[in-house]
Design a protein around this motif. Structure first.
Motif, PDB file in Angstrom:
ATOM      1  N   PHE A  24       0.822  -1.218   0.000  1.00 57.90           N
ATOM      2  CA  PHE A  24       0.000   0.000   0.000  1.00 57.90           C
ATOM      3  C   PHE A  24       0.854   1.265   0.000  1.00 57.90           C
ATOM      4  CE2 PHE A  24      -1.995   3.416   2.490  1.00 57.90           C
ATOM      5  CZ  PHE A  24      -3.060   3.726   1.642  1.00 57.90           C
ATOM      6  N   ARG A  60       2.639   1.720  -3.320  1.00 57.10           N
ATOM      7  CA  ARG A  60       1.704   2.150  -4.370  1.00 57.10           C
ATOM      8  C   ARG A  60       1.349   3.620  -4.216  1.00 57.10           C
ATOM      9  NH1 ARG A  60      -1.341  -2.056  -3.898  1.00 57.10           N
ATOM     10  NH2 ARG A  60      -2.827  -1.139  -2.446  1.00 57.10           N
ATOM     11  N   GLN A  61       1.183   4.083  -2.998  1.00 57.09           N
ATOM     12  CA  GLN A  61       0.840   5.482  -2.760  1.00 57.09           C
ATOM     13  C   GLN A  61       1.992   6.425  -3.095  1.00 57.09           C
ATOM     14  OE1 GLN A  61      -2.528   4.731  -2.618  1.00 57.09           O
ATOM     15  NE2 GLN A  61      -2.571   6.604  -1.395  1.00 57.09           N
ATOM     16  N   GLY A 104      -2.829   1.762   5.523  1.00 58.04           N
ATOM     17  CA  GLY A 104      -4.037   2.214   4.838  1.00 58.04           C
ATOM     18  C   GLY A 104      -5.292   2.243   5.659  1.00 58.04           C
TER      19      GLY A 104
END
Length: 434
Positions: A37, A40-41, A176
């Motif tokens: 996560f 990806r962010q 997340g």
């Protein structure tokens, strides 16, 4: 010239097959899986896919370097292969085939990486790799919560950190949402406990890690996570008792436990309202019931075969766009792995997954209760944590959840494989032709 190339190839294979390289690659695999996560962010899908591609290539090269030393028979459980095969077949009728194909490749990438970890690492080495990564992840999570909730007193939106630490949670860390942080913290508790029991790290480090993981569990203020902790604690107590029971009586205790489990499930269903109230999960349940109600409306249209594999939902695609307005906190899953599986893979896929999970838990439980080393308890408890969490979350189907799940089932199948048992039986039979 040919001789020089052979020397370079030999040196490369020695490097890729070296224990230190395998250790480093295993740690990197677990790290990328659990940090998918934030990666990806921070770098987008391109960064995450790039990292996964490099890891898969390195894992494949390392397997080639170790090829001659590996025993391949029975390593991949047939139930896992059947599940992956059915997932691939759903591409035929998927209404979003290119997305399904991408999601299948994504799933297979984590499957390959999990297979590499389970094949080339002993269970204690896997525990150490998970322990090192999870210590770092929980430490960073607490650090960023201090930054957001105390030092700057503002949310960090691109990481979905709400900055609630000053109010004692709920916290999300760098994963997340609080439920994802919660299940990672529970697996960390199991891992740090295994490290303490096996004395594989200094005692002070293990105890400090346990305290940090427990603090993360509490600060998530997640009823789901608390429920998982309770079940894992009960399972730990039962395994402790079974491991101390005389070997000749252990089978009868196993059957007695099955009866107790059945009674416990019935009682949990009868008193479900009281349990939900005690855990403070009324709001969570209301949200999930709304999601499940809409999901079952879609399931009824394709009950046997499902809509096609997609993993984490794409809410810009039908039929998943029908869920986009359900809540400001909507999280692109069915908030329950079993519902997600039925929706995507149909009843056939759901039954295959339940068979896969049932075999994995049975094998790992038998190993945990019978083997002398306490490290065998780790896969059993991790599987239980993941599957209990799967009743209300879908994280077991993607990224770190799927990686941990496959690692545990491959290790259990490797130890209790009927194909390996037959191979040993064949090898032990005398040569009657001689």
């Amino acid at each position: 010239m040919t001789g020089q190339r052979e020397k370079l190839l030999g040196a490369a294979l020695d490097f890729l097959g070296a224990p230190r390289f395998v250790t480093a690659l295993t740690t990197a695999i677990v790290g990328v899986a659990v940090l998918a996560f934030p990666i990806r962010q921070l770098s987008g899908w391109a960064g995450l896919i790039g990292a996964l591609s490099v890891l898969v290539l390195l894992a494949a090269a390392s397997l080639i370097a170790r090829w001659g030393t590996l025993e391949w028979r029975g390593l991949l459980p047939l139930s896992l292969l059947v599940f992956l095969g059915w997932t691939a077949i759903t591409l035929v009728w998927s209404q979003y085939q290119w997305v399904s194909l991408a999601a299948l490749i994504y799933l297979l990438a984590f499957t390959v990486l999990a297979f590499y970890v389970a094949l080339l690492r002993d269970t204690i080495q896997i525990v150490r790799a998970f322990g090192d990564v999870l210590r770092l992840v929980l430490g960073i999570s607490i650090g960023i919560e201090i930054l957001s909730g105390v030092l700057i007193d503002a949310p960090i939106r691109f990481l979905s950190v709400q900055g609630n630490l000053a109010d004692l949670g709920p916290i999300q860390g760098i994963l997340g949402n609080r439920n994802d942080l919660g299940i990672v913290a529970v697996i960390a508790l199991i891992t740090f406990g295994a490290e303490l029991a096996t004395k594989s790290v200094p005692r002070g480090l293990a105890i400090g890690s346990l305290i940090g993981a427990a603090l993360c569990v509490l600060l998530t203020r997640s009823p789901i996570t608390i429920g998982v902790v309770i079940v894992v604690a009960i399972a730990t107590g039962l395994l402790y008792a079974l491991r101390r029971a005389p070997a000749e009586n252990r089978r009868y205790w196993q059957f007695a436990l099955l009866g107790v489990l059945a009674i416990g499930l019935v009682l949990a269903w009868v008193f479900r309202s009281a349990i939900i109230t005690v855990l403070g999960a009324t709001e969570e349940l209301t949200y999930r019931l709304d999601v499940w109600y809409r999901a079952f409306e879609l399931i009824s249209l394709h009950p046997l075969e499902g809509w096609g594999w997609i993993g984490a939902w794409r809410i810009d695609l039908p039929p998943f766009n029908l869920f986009a307005d359900i809540s400001p906190r909507f999280e692109t899953t069915a908030s329950g792995a079993l519902v997600d599986l039925w929706l995507q893979l149909g009843l056939v896929g759901l039954v295959i997954f339940l068979a896969l999970a049932g075999l994995a838990v049975t094998r790992s439980w038998l190993l945990a209760s019978a083997r002398r080393s306490v490290v065998y308890v780790w896969p059993a408890l991790v599987l239980i944590a993941l599957l209990v969490n799967a009743l209300a979350e879908s994280s077991i189907l993607v990224e770190f959840g799927w990686l941990a799940f496959v690692v545990c089932i491959v290790k259990a199948a490797n130890q209790l494989s009927w194909r390996q048992a037959f191979a040993r039986l064949d090898n032990s039979e005398p040569n009657r032709d001689g």
